[in-house]
Scaffold this motif. Structure first.
Motif, PDB file in Angstrom:
ATOM      1  N   ALA A  29       0.834  -1.210   0.000  1.00 16.01           N
ATOM      2  CA  ALA A  29       0.000   0.000   0.000  1.00 16.01           C
ATOM      3  C   ALA A  29       0.865   1.255   0.000  1.00 16.01           C
ATOM      4  O   ALA A  29       0.579   2.218  -0.730  1.00 16.01           O
ATOM      5  N   ALA A  30       1.927   1.264   0.799  1.00 12.91           N
ATOM      6  CA  ALA A  30       2.828   2.423   0.849  1.00 12.91           C
ATOM      7  C   ALA A  30       3.488   2.635  -0.508  1.00 12.91           C
ATOM      8  O   ALA A  30       3.592   3.769  -0.993  1.00 12.91           O
ATOM      9  N   LEU A  31       3.931   1.546  -1.124  1.00 18.26           N
ATOM     10  CA  LEU A  31       4.561   1.651  -2.443  1.00 18.26           C
ATOM     11  C   LEU A  31       3.570   2.164  -3.486  1.00 18.26           C
ATOM     12  O   LEU A  31       3.926   2.993  -4.332  1.00 18.26           O
ATOM     13  N   ALA A  32       2.333   1.710  -3.405  1.00 16.48           N
ATOM     14  CA  ALA A  32       1.309   2.171  -4.347  1.00 16.48           C
ATOM     15  C   ALA A  32       1.043   3.660  -4.192  1.00 16.48           C
ATOM     16  O   ALA A  32       0.919   4.387  -5.198  1.00 16.48           O
ATOM     17  N   ASN A  37       1.871   9.108  -6.364  1.00 14.44           N
ATOM     18  CA  ASN A  37       2.421  10.441  -6.165  1.00 14.44           C
ATOM     19  C   ASN A  37       3.405  10.791  -7.287  1.00 14.44           C
ATOM     20  O   ASN A  37       3.362  11.903  -7.823  1.00 14.44           O
ATOM     21  N   VAL A  38       4.267   9.849  -7.649  1.00 12.71           N
ATOM     22  CA  VAL A  38       5.235  10.086  -8.718  1.00 12.71           C
ATOM     23  C   VAL A  38       4.522  10.327 -10.047  1.00 12.71           C
ATOM     24  O   VAL A  38       4.893  11.229 -10.808  1.00 12.71           O
ATOM     25  N   THR A  54       5.645  20.979  -6.918  1.00 13.44           N
ATOM     26  CA  THR A  54       6.488  21.101  -5.727  1.00 13.44           C
ATOM     27  C   THR A  54       5.756  20.585  -4.499  1.00 13.44           C
ATOM     28  O   THR A  54       6.332  19.869  -3.677  1.00 13.44           O
ATOM     29  N   GLN A  55       4.485  20.913  -4.358  1.00  7.99           N
ATOM     30  CA  GLN A  55       3.700  20.435  -3.223  1.00  7.99           C
ATOM     31  C   GLN A  55       3.576  18.913  -3.252  1.00  7.99           C
ATOM     32  O   GLN A  55       3.693  18.257  -2.222  1.00  7.99           O
ATOM     33  N   VAL A  56       3.363  18.359  -4.421  1.00  8.93           N
ATOM     34  CA  VAL A  56       3.263  16.907  -4.563  1.00  8.93           C
ATOM     35  C   VAL A  56       4.601  16.261  -4.200  1.00  8.93           C
ATOM     36  O   VAL A  56       4.648  15.210  -3.566  1.00  8.93           O
TER      37      VAL A  56
END
Length: 80
Positions: A29-32, A37-38, A54-56
């Motif tokens: 889940a963390a990787l997803a 986000n990327v 930048t915020q992302v």
């Protein structure tokens, strides 16, 4: 009296620990969340929306810290 150089150095050192621990602790889940986000950052970059990008990017570093499952590292990344 903290210089930008000192702040950057400290952030890089802390980030190195965060990355190492996230690699050891991150679940699917963390990787997803980080992959989403990327992708969002890439889309914003392509659209020329650099302020939003930048915020992302800041959010990515917080997601990385959350993947360590250590609330102290999350607080430190939020502060930096």
């Amino acid at each position: 009296d903290i210089s930008l150089t000192q702040l950057t150095e400290a952030r890089l050192w802390i980030e190195a620990v965060v990355v190492r621990e996230a690699c050891l602790s991150a679940d699917a889940a963390a990787l997803a969340h980080m992959e989403e986000n990327v992708a969002q950052a890439a889309a914003l970059t392509k659209a020329g929306k650099m302020v939003e990008k930048t915020q992302v990017n800041i959010e990515f570093h917080i997601l990385l810290a959350k993947a360590t499952d250590n609330p102290v590292l999350v607080m430190m990344m939020k502060a930096l």
